[in-house]
Scaffold this active site. Structure first.
Site, short mmCIF file in Angstrom:
data_model
loop_
_atom_site.label_atom_id
_atom_site.label_comp_id
_atom_site.label_asym_id
_atom_site.label_seq_id
_atom_site.Cartn_x
_atom_site.Cartn_y
_atom_site.Cartn_z
N ASP A 133 34.00 45.12 41.91
CA ASP A 133 33.61 43.94 41.12
C ASP A 133 32.34 43.35 41.73
O ASP A 133 32.31 43.05 42.92
CB ASP A 133 34.75 42.93 41.13
CG ASP A 133 36.00 43.51 40.50
OD1 ASP A 133 35.95 43.90 39.33
OD2 ASP A 133 37.04 43.59 41.19
N PHE A 206 34.03 52.67 35.10
CA PHE A 206 33.13 51.53 35.18
C PHE A 206 31.67 51.98 35.28
O PHE A 206 30.77 51.26 34.86
CB PHE A 206 33.52 50.60 36.34
CG PHE A 206 34.53 49.59 35.91
CD1 PHE A 206 35.87 49.94 35.81
CD2 PHE A 206 34.16 48.31 35.53
CE1 PHE A 206 36.82 49.03 35.37
CE2 PHE A 206 35.09 47.39 35.08
CZ PHE A 206 36.42 47.75 35.01
C1 LIG Z 1 35.15 47.19 38.53
S1 LIG Z 1 36.67 48.01 38.84
C2 LIG Z 1 36.19 49.68 39.27
C3 LIG Z 1 37.30 50.67 39.08
C4 LIG Z 1 36.97 52.13 39.41
N1 LIG Z 1 36.65 52.33 40.82
C5 LIG Z 1 35.86 52.64 38.53
O1 LIG Z 1 34.76 52.89 39.06
O2 LIG Z 1 36.08 52.82 37.34
C6 LIG Z 1 37.11 47.32 40.42
C7 LIG Z 1 38.58 47.49 40.76
O3 LIG Z 1 38.80 47.05 42.10
C8 LIG Z 1 40.05 46.40 42.16
N2 LIG Z 1 40.01 45.52 43.34
C9 LIG Z 1 39.16 44.51 43.58
N3 LIG Z 1 39.39 43.96 44.77
C10 LIG Z 1 40.43 44.65 45.31
C11 LIG Z 1 41.13 44.55 46.54
N4 LIG Z 1 40.81 43.63 47.46
N5 LIG Z 1 42.14 45.41 46.77
C12 LIG Z 1 42.48 46.35 45.84
N6 LIG Z 1 41.84 46.50 44.66
C13 LIG Z 1 40.82 45.66 44.41
C14 LIG Z 1 40.17 45.68 40.84
O4 LIG Z 1 41.53 45.43 40.51
C15 LIG Z 1 39.51 46.67 39.87
O5 LIG Z 1 40.46 47.54 39.29
#
Ligand SMILES: C[S@@+](CC[C@H](N)C(=O)[O-])C[C@H]1O[C@@H](n2cnc3c(N)ncnc32)[C@H](O)[C@@H]1O
Length: 225
Positions: A133, A206
């Protein structure tokens, strides 16, 4: 001053509502088999796999599409995916089951807490963080998962020679990652700048979303000295 001085700053917001019955069933049936319970404190993740192999931690796998592909492509590695998003975790659990991916396990938890409290020094062969994110507003930059302290922890948990692969489609976050990672003395930037290509990283969900918006993609690969 914050109204909640003891509330930790998190890199995610839990937006998920109730799961559908099918999503809940995937978690109830499959998490006990392919998920790792983590009540907090140190865990020996390696023992949760059927065989010993270099362990790669994937942080925030989303719906797990790219992670499942990587696990299938690298049977000689064990992969641990950590997420807070339960719907995506359910989807990945289903895929582990249907494809028989015995080198992939998942853990529902805050990855920053897992790194801090759960994983031992020099226990990881690699860490991958794909399209985290971006927290684009300046006042939200403190919520970005990549911070100096986080990088120091990653460096500690990596074995010497282990890698940290990060990717983002936000130019400003890419610069942030690069500047902070290059300031961490135990990490060396393998390409001196951004990587020329994505290496063995498959296109992620993403990433596709970013490309559709016309964003460029930046990969950074660092090695633990
Ligand atoms: C923007 S998405 C990207 C997903 C995937 N890596 C992609 O490229 O399609 C970011 C993901 O990170 C997860 N996330 C953010 N902070 C996190 C944390 N501290 N621990 C575990 N997951 C986390 C969110 O729930 C989200 O699903």
């Amino acid at each position: 001053m914050s109204d909640h001085p003891h509330r930790p700053i998190r890199s995610f917001v839990r937006r998920e509502g109730r799961l559908t019955a099918g999503q809940q069933r995937a978690l109830d049936d499959l998490y006990p088999r392919y998920g790792i319970d983590w009540p907090g404190g140190p865990i020996d993740v390696a023992t949760r796999f059927e065989r010993s192999a270099p362990l790669v931690l994937d942080i925030g796998f989303g719906d797990g599409e790219a992670l499942a592909e990587m696990a299938a492509a690298h049977p000689g590695r064990n992969y641990l995916g950590v997420e807070v998003y339960r719907t995506g975790t359910g989807r990945l659990l289903r895929r582990i089951e249907s494809e028989g991916l015995d080198n992939l396990r998942v853990l529902l938890a805050d990855a920053s807490e897992l790194l801090r409290d759960g994983l031992a020094s020099e226990s990881l062969a690699g860490v991958q963080l794909f399209f985290p994110d971006p927290w684009t507003k300046k006042r939200h930059h403190k919520r970005r998962i990549v911070q100096s302290e986080w990088l120091a922890r990653v460096a500690d948990r990596l074995q010497p020679g282990g890698f940290l692969h990060m990717a983002t489609d936000w130019a400003d976050y890419a610069e942030w990652m690069r500047t902070l990672a290059e300031a961490e003395p135990r990490l060396e930037n393998l390409h001196g700048g951004y990587a020329p290509d994505a290496g063995d990283r498959p296109e992620t969900r993403f990433e596709r979303r970013g490309l559709r918006k016309g964003h460029a993609v930046f990969d950074l690969v660092l090695r633990r000295i």
